[in-house]
Design a protein around this motif. Structure first.
Motif, PDB file in Angstrom:
ATOM      1  N   ASN A 183       0.804  -1.278  -0.020  1.00 59.95           N
ATOM      2  CA  ASN A 183      -0.042   0.069  -0.074  1.00 59.95           C
ATOM      3  C   ASN A 183       0.866   1.306  -0.036  1.00 59.95           C
ATOM      4  O   ASN A 183       0.495   2.292  -0.736  1.00 59.95           O
ATOM      5  N   THR A 184       1.953   1.094   0.749  1.00 63.50           N
ATOM      6  CA  THR A 184       2.698   2.317   0.708  1.00 63.50           C
ATOM      7  C   THR A 184       3.507   2.556  -0.655  1.00 63.50           C
ATOM      8  O   THR A 184       3.670   3.741  -1.075  1.00 63.50           O
ATOM      9  N   PHE A 185       3.943   1.535  -1.435  1.00 68.50           N
ATOM     10  CA  PHE A 185       4.673   1.621  -2.595  1.00 68.50           C
ATOM     11  C   PHE A 185       3.359   2.189  -3.534  1.00 68.50           C
ATOM     12  O   PHE A 185       3.767   2.805  -4.495  1.00 68.50           O
ATOM     13  N   ILE A 186       2.250   1.596  -3.471  1.00 69.36           N
ATOM     14  CA  ILE A 186       1.086   2.244  -4.451  1.00 69.36           C
ATOM     15  C   ILE A 186       0.943   3.658  -4.349  1.00 69.36           C
ATOM     16  O   ILE A 186       0.795   4.233  -5.133  1.00 69.36           O
ATOM     17  N   GLU A 187       0.847   4.179  -3.149  1.00 69.50           N
ATOM     18  CA  GLU A 187       0.927   5.431  -2.729  1.00 69.50           C
ATOM     19  C   GLU A 187       1.907   6.245  -3.379  1.00 69.50           C
ATOM     20  O   GLU A 187       1.586   7.247  -4.064  1.00 69.50           O
ATOM     21  N   LEU A 188       2.843   5.870  -3.105  1.00 69.66           N
ATOM     22  CA  LEU A 188       4.238   6.421  -3.890  1.00 69.66           C
ATOM     23  C   LEU A 188       4.023   6.692  -5.414  1.00 69.66           C
ATOM     24  O   LEU A 188       4.188   7.546  -6.048  1.00 69.66           O
ATOM     25  N   PHE A 189       3.684   5.462  -5.791  1.00 68.48           N
ATOM     26  CA  PHE A 189       3.290   5.397  -7.328  1.00 68.48           C
ATOM     27  C   PHE A 189       2.407   6.674  -7.731  1.00 68.48           C
ATOM     28  O   PHE A 189       2.491   7.019  -8.547  1.00 68.48           O
ATOM     29  N   LYS A 190       1.110   6.523  -7.112  1.00 70.10           N
ATOM     30  CA  LYS A 190       0.272   7.489  -7.363  1.00 70.10           C
ATOM     31  C   LYS A 190       0.488   8.580  -7.222  1.00 70.10           C
ATOM     32  O   LYS A 190       0.511   9.833  -8.211  1.00 70.10           O
ATOM     33  N   ILE A 191       1.291   9.035  -6.192  1.00 68.09           N
ATOM     34  CA  ILE A 191       1.980  10.584  -6.015  1.00 68.09           C
ATOM     35  C   ILE A 191       2.797  10.786  -7.231  1.00 68.09           C
ATOM     36  O   ILE A 191       2.788  12.049  -7.712  1.00 68.09           O
ATOM     37  N   ARG A 192       3.697  10.021  -7.412  1.00 72.93           N
ATOM     38  CA  ARG A 192       4.815  10.409  -8.540  1.00 72.93           C
ATOM     39  C   ARG A 192       4.085  10.296  -9.989  1.00 72.93           C
ATOM     40  O   ARG A 192       4.375  11.236 -10.749  1.00 72.93           O
ATOM     41  N   THR A 193       3.007   9.463 -10.264  1.00 76.03           N
ATOM     42  CA  THR A 193       2.573   9.700 -11.472  1.00 76.03           C
ATOM     43  C   THR A 193       1.672  10.802 -11.654  1.00 76.03           C
ATOM     44  O   THR A 193       1.800  11.548 -12.612  1.00 76.03           O
ATOM     45  N   ILE A 194       0.849  11.245 -10.549  1.00 69.65           N
ATOM     46  CA  ILE A 194       0.048  12.446 -10.751  1.00 69.65           C
ATOM     47  C   ILE A 194       1.001  13.817 -10.787  1.00 69.65           C
ATOM     48  O   ILE A 194       0.571  14.682 -11.497  1.00 69.65           O
TER      49      ILE A 194
END
Length: 457
Positions: A183-194
């Motif tokens: 979940n932490t990695f996914i949130e980082l992915f979303k933040i970076r992508t957005i």
């Protein structure tokens, strides 16, 4: 009867002799009986203490399970100090994780289709007033389609990069820790992508405004002949009487003296404007057909900004939810054979009606992220070689019995050697002391006679 039996038992116990020898000396026999009594008492006491200590003492056992299955792991996962070594220590995220963006309906609707864009397009669109919907409708939805496509491309590129990363774990991690880390990695992915898409969008907007790039459907500036020198062409601002009433000018920035957006609508009273804007404070008095003009129909949620991209981002999709609004647009678009009824309105919840396109774009036009992660697949790719854990256990009856038996043999030999010697030593010392104190009666007579002769002599 009972008393006699007790006396017999007492007499038998009192005469037990485990150290019996062939010597008939009464003193030696007494030593042997006393040694036996002390031997039994001390042996029972020591064995009792050992038994009690063994019962109270717990021992740590290490349990090892080779190549455990998922079911076996589920049974032992609650044990403390559980360690499961992975055969595969690096596992790509794509093997156990799938991220699916669910896009906002506007990016899946008819309103970004080629059919809709062709429906809005007209060779004479530049004839329409700057605040007229028909003036920039086709290019506006082309730009919306581009943003939707770019959003999807950004997500796909970042997903491919994310899936190429690997989760590195030397040991199998628990299910809770697995979900927490993923979940932490996914949130980082979303933040970076957005963030990457927002930075791209910000760059485009700033580059367009700062460099003064103009378009064919310009709404803020226009090249015009100078009113006092017709041989001179300059870049003039477009004024709208709505802003002049408020004492503002139309520009790209919103503050106390500038307006950055105006309502957009249908201006059905004119087919072709003669002067841009609806107010001309720097020009001689004239009578244009757009002076102080009002819209025939204002389109809900649509506004005009200083640049085409600003017009799009500052608008909402409110009109696209209402068939009545589309029918009004269709009534004034009479230069195509396509019917407005061939396009479906948006049917999402009311909550996004008043959300600007900018807000949707800043979230990549994603309504929600569907996350599919599988701990079972992670377990299979980890392939634990073994699982090892420690448990605290009380010793079993067999272990206690074996411990006592193993100690009894050595303890018996030691006590059989020590106790008789100690008893002999103590009783021998006491006997010597008694011999020195107890003088025989015959010696008393001899001592008295010698004392009498000594006195008379």
């Amino acid at each position: 009867m009972l008393r006699d039996r007790c006396n017999i038992i007492y007499r038998v116990l009192s005469e037990i002799n485990l150290f019996e020898t062939e010597i008939d000396d009464e003193h030696s026999k007494r030593n042997e009986i006393l040694s036996t009594r002390w031997y039994i008492i001390i042996l029972i006491l020591i064995l009792s203490l050992i038994t009690l200590y063994t019962l109270l003492q717990s021992q740590t056992n290490i349990i090892t399970i080779s190549f455990p299955t998922k079911n076996q792991y589920e049974q032992i996962k609650s044990f403390n100090n559980l360690q499961c070594k992975c055969e595969q220590i690096s596992i790509s995220y794509k093997h156990f994780l799938n991220i699916i963006p669910q896009y906002n309906e506007i990016c899946l609707s008819d309103f970004i289709s080629e059919k809709w864009i062709n429906y809005l397009f007209s060779q004479n669109l530049s004839y329409h007033f700057q605040l007229d919907f028909r003036h920039d409708a086709s290019s506006r939805f082309q730009l919306l389609r581009t943003l939707c496509q770019q959003s999807a491309q950004t997500i796909n590129d970042n997903l491919n990069e994310f899936y190429s990363l690997e989760l590195i774990t030397n040991e199998l991690i628990s299910m809770n820790l697995f979900h927490s880390e993923i979940n932490t990695f996914i949130e980082l992915f979303k933040i970076r992508t957005i963030s990457s898409f927002q930075n791209l969008l910000k760059l485009i907007r700033q580059t367009t405004i700062v460099n003064g790039l103009l378009s064919g459907i310009e709404t803020c500036f226009v090249y015009a002949f100078h009113p006092r020198n017709l041989s001179r062409i300059f870049l003039a601002g477009i004024y709208y009487y709505e802003n002049s009433i408020e004492g503002k000018i139309f520009d790209c920035y919103c503050d106390q003296v500038t307006a950055c957006q105006n309502p957009q609508g249908i201006y059905g009273n004119i087919n072709r404007y003669d002067y841009p804007g609806s107010d001309w404070p720097d020009y001689p008095v004239r009578n244009p057909n757009t002076e102080a003009i009002n819209a025939t129909y204002l389109i809900p949620g649509f506004v005009v900004g200083c640049r085409p991209i600003e017009s799009l981002l500052r608008s909402t999709s409110e009109c696209l939810f209402e068939q009545k609004c589309l029918n009004q647009i269709g009534f004034y678009i009479n230069y195509t054979s396509i019917s407005i009824d061939s396009f479906s309105i948006l049917n999402q919840s009311e909550s996004i009606r008043n959300i600007t396109i900018e807000t949707l774009a800043n979230n990549l036009f994603v309504k929600q992220w569907i996350i599919e992660k599988s701990y079972e697949k992670y377990f299979d790719y980890c392939q634990p070689l073994f699982c090892q854990y420690k448990i605290e256990q009380k010793q079993s009856f067999i272990q206690i019995f074996a411990t006592i038996i193993s100690l009894y043999g050595g303890l018996r030999i030691v006590l059989q050697f020590i106790i008789p010697n100690i008893v002999k030593f103590i009783r021998k010392k006491r006997q010597s002391t008694n011999d020195e104190i107890n003088i025989p009666k015959g010696q008393y007579c001899i001592i008295f006679i010698h004392l009498h002769i000594y006195i008379k002599g």
